[in-house]
Design a protein around this motif. Sequence first.
Motif, mmCIF file in Angstrom:
data_model
loop_
_atom_site.group_PDB
_atom_site.id
_atom_site.type_symbol
_atom_site.label_atom_id
_atom_site.label_comp_id
_atom_site.label_asym_id
_atom_site.label_seq_id
_atom_site.Cartn_x
_atom_site.Cartn_y
_atom_site.Cartn_z
ATOM 1 N N TYR B 44 0.816 -1.221 0.000
ATOM 2 C CA TYR B 44 0.000 0.000 0.000
ATOM 3 C C TYR B 44 0.845 1.265 0.000
ATOM 4 N N ASP B 45 2.089 1.158 0.496
ATOM 5 C CA ASP B 45 2.984 2.316 0.485
ATOM 6 C C ASP B 45 3.055 2.945 -0.894
ATOM 7 N N VAL B 46 2.913 2.076 -1.886
ATOM 8 C CA VAL B 46 2.995 2.533 -3.259
ATOM 9 C C VAL B 46 1.972 3.628 -3.515
ATOM 10 N N VAL B 47 0.803 3.487 -2.884
ATOM 11 C CA VAL B 47 -0.247 4.475 -3.088
ATOM 12 C C VAL B 47 0.195 5.828 -2.545
ATOM 13 N N LYS B 48 0.847 5.779 -1.383
ATOM 14 C CA LYS B 48 1.360 7.027 -0.816
ATOM 15 C C LYS B 48 2.402 7.621 -1.757
ATOM 16 N N LYS B 49 3.245 6.728 -2.235
ATOM 17 C CA LYS B 49 4.323 7.150 -3.110
ATOM 18 C C LYS B 49 3.751 7.781 -4.393
ATOM 19 N N TRP B 50 2.631 7.222 -4.850
ATOM 20 C CA TRP B 50 2.004 7.687 -6.087
ATOM 21 C C TRP B 50 1.734 9.184 -6.052
ATOM 22 N N ASN B 51 1.342 9.676 -4.867
ATOM 23 C CA ASN B 51 0.999 11.093 -4.764
ATOM 24 C C ASN B 51 2.171 11.958 -4.340
ATOM 25 N N ASP B 52 3.325 11.325 -4.150
ATOM 26 C CA ASP B 52 4.481 12.066 -3.681
ATOM 27 C C ASP B 52 5.394 12.369 -4.869
ATOM 28 N N GLN B 53 5.441 13.650 -5.234
ATOM 29 C CA GLN B 53 6.190 14.009 -6.441
ATOM 30 C C GLN B 53 7.668 13.672 -6.342
ATOM 31 N N ARG B 54 8.235 13.805 -5.132
ATOM 32 C CA ARG B 54 9.677 13.618 -4.991
ATOM 33 C C ARG B 54 10.085 12.175 -5.253
ATOM 34 N N ALA B 55 9.136 11.250 -5.049
ATOM 35 C CA ALA B 55 9.482 9.841 -5.169
ATOM 36 C C ALA B 55 9.851 9.455 -6.605
ATOM 37 N N TRP B 56 9.465 10.269 -7.552
ATOM 38 C CA TRP B 56 9.600 9.878 -8.965
ATOM 39 C C TRP B 56 10.658 10.667 -9.697
#
Lengths: 355, 466
Positions: B44-56
């Motif tokens: 589920y962390d991926v979902v959080k990551k999805w909305n986090d611009q810095r992660a990408w």
Amino acid sequence: MRIPGYVKYLGKRVLVLGLTLIIATYITIVIANFGGYIDKILKEQIEFEVSQQLARNPAFRALPEPVKEKYRKELIEQRIKAMGLDKPFIQRSFIYLVQALTLDLGRAMHLRSAAGSSKVRDIILERLPWSVLLFTLGTILEAILGIYLGLHMARRALSFFDRAMTIFAIITYVIPPWFFGMIFILLFSFYLRIFPPGGLVSRPHEDPWSFTADLLYHLALPLFTWVFAFFGYWAYITRNLVVGIFQEDYVTAARAKGLPENLVMRRYVLRPAAPPIVTMVAIALASSWTGAIVTETVFSWPGLGSLYWEAIWSMDAPVIIGLTVMYAYLFVITIFILDILYAFLDPRVRVGGVR
Amino acid sequence: MSAPPTGVKAVLKEVLRTKSGVVAFALLIFIASLAILVPIWAPYDVVKKWNDQRAWIENPRVAAPEWVEFFVGKKLPKTIKLYPDDFKKRSFVVTYKNLTMKKIYLSTSFRYKYDDFPSEFRFFLFVRSKGKVEVTVRFIRPDRSEIVISGLTLENGTKVIDSTDELVLEKTTEFVKSITGREPVVVAPEVYFFAVKSPDMYDISKVKVLKGTYRVDIEVTGFSEEDDVDVKLIIYGKVYGLAGTDDMRRDLMIGILWGAPVALAFGLITAICVTLLQTIFGIISGFYGGKVDEIIQRITDVMMIIPLLPILILISFFYRPGIFSLILVLIAFGFVGTTTKVVRSMVLQIREEPCIEAAKSYGASNWRIILRHIFPRVLPYTFSIISISVPVYIFTEAALSFLGLGDPVLPTWGKILGDAEAAGAPIHGYWWWVLIPAGFISLTAAAFALLGYAFDKVVNPRLREM
């Protein structure tokens, strides 16, 4: 004097549809006013109008500041009372209902009509013709194509054509038109460069003929998408009804008499099939207005649907409320037109029997 | 004409005998296993990551999927990432009287073997210093020529220098001018840094890729012993992963895979709840008749014509419900509808059958008759409606997300398509961004539609025989 059947029938339908319209609008108002949005919109509108009116009044301009302010507040209070906005919500909601039904929902917050008006009614009514144009043309084309193909399918029931069309119809029935729209833009505008990706016209026109030509050019792809998404459903409905009618004795009798196949089709098959086709597609057709919302957005077709998109992105609450009411109207009117068609097509209703 | 099978088991057996039923089941098993596996594979962390611009930040922008190489017949650039550990670092300190100077040399090299230019590049300079540091970046190409970015004065913190940086653009222009004597028409550092030298290279359409080993030397001059600099260099490619990326550099595959369980759960829960409620009201209406029937039918007439999507837009606009609140709203507006009408007419027929009369005669209660004799008879029809309406609800959610009114957190297929539309993906030809999520939705929709059709064929023998 005996009331003709269709008058009775249509009267009954008007009652149901009118009631639906009122209920849908009332639900809209209740939902929107949970957060007090309509109250806020109307109060702001009154303040705006009072300020405007006073600003134009030279006698008022000469007054000292505190007196001005007091006078302005009094005027606003008066207006609010006059409009009944100080009453409890139950009473107010009916005032709003009448206003909403006349699309009198005040001024838009950011959006303007092409003519520059900020009245929600003006903005919506300006966009309406383009939506109706796309919808009506699309519906007529899909009905013609669908019924024609449906008859073919029924004649060659269980053939490869019939099976393939059935699968096509079932899949396109669940997939909305906007979805095809995106793919078609990619295909026809980006790769093949045959059609423009969206808009109403590519440049302003003086000459009405060149305007029409440009309009049709821009209309082609949305219209194609629309027809592509819906004709399968019409064909499938027609096919199933007609296949049933083919087995009726009177069709066999007509064929046995040696009547030409075209005549049999027209008089003995299509005529009894028409009223149930109308009934079957009525709800689907009315709800295809909602498919139009996103489809217009995809093609930036300047109708009501893309107005939704603009209103959502500019957070324009009055326009959203106005559009919801407008769509309730469109649903109800579409169903009513189909009812008239039904009354005209079904001899039991037309002649005056009981339905 | 054989009578339609009635029991649930018999119906399922018949459904699996039709071709469309088998295809539908195969597709559904595929999608369902995807939906089950994804949350395990990508938590589920991926979902959080999805909305986090810095992660990408290390992904290329709007990059096509990697497998397009097979169709293009060219080796398309993948992203080259050079982390601080990939740089060789040397440093020494010079002290003269009370003046301290620290020199840091960072060096790395990479092979560039692709047939196309990168989409952009970015230097991340992590500076830890008391005062200012001077940085010079030397970009040494396989043909021994070099582009020097000098005159960078940096302070403590992270500085990003990318291929749109003023200084980089200026050096690019100088580089091209030194070879061709003309300024480039389009200043594109990500192209010219990797271009074969030629007299007509000022015209960007005529440049070719220079393959080979590139070296990056960075020289830092600091004025304190503790000064330190680390460098990360990302040379963004033009392809990424299985489904490419969007304009926020997100890996679309993650969003699309996560869309599967969300879409299935949303579609199934809504379709089952709505259809069962409509069926129950249909049974009550048909079985009891009279006033109850009249009231339910009039409510149904009204509810069927209420414009659902506009009202959903209104609700979503004002209250921004999450995906599960949306299910509740859909149930609230769908408790009666077309199914109520059809089930009612079926019940009117069943009610007159001798088995009901027999049940009545031995004193069965109304509830017993409904549960034992009527409900099982309408159940197969209900299945076909559930199956047909799953995609309808998936698309309803997609339409809302598309308009920018979807669940604020979860990535859904509709949201990905909405983002694509907002970024003009169909017009710019970012086909992967449209076609891959679209493919997944259509596959799911087609599976349920075919299943519904198979059920319909079994339950409704007219379709089967003719």
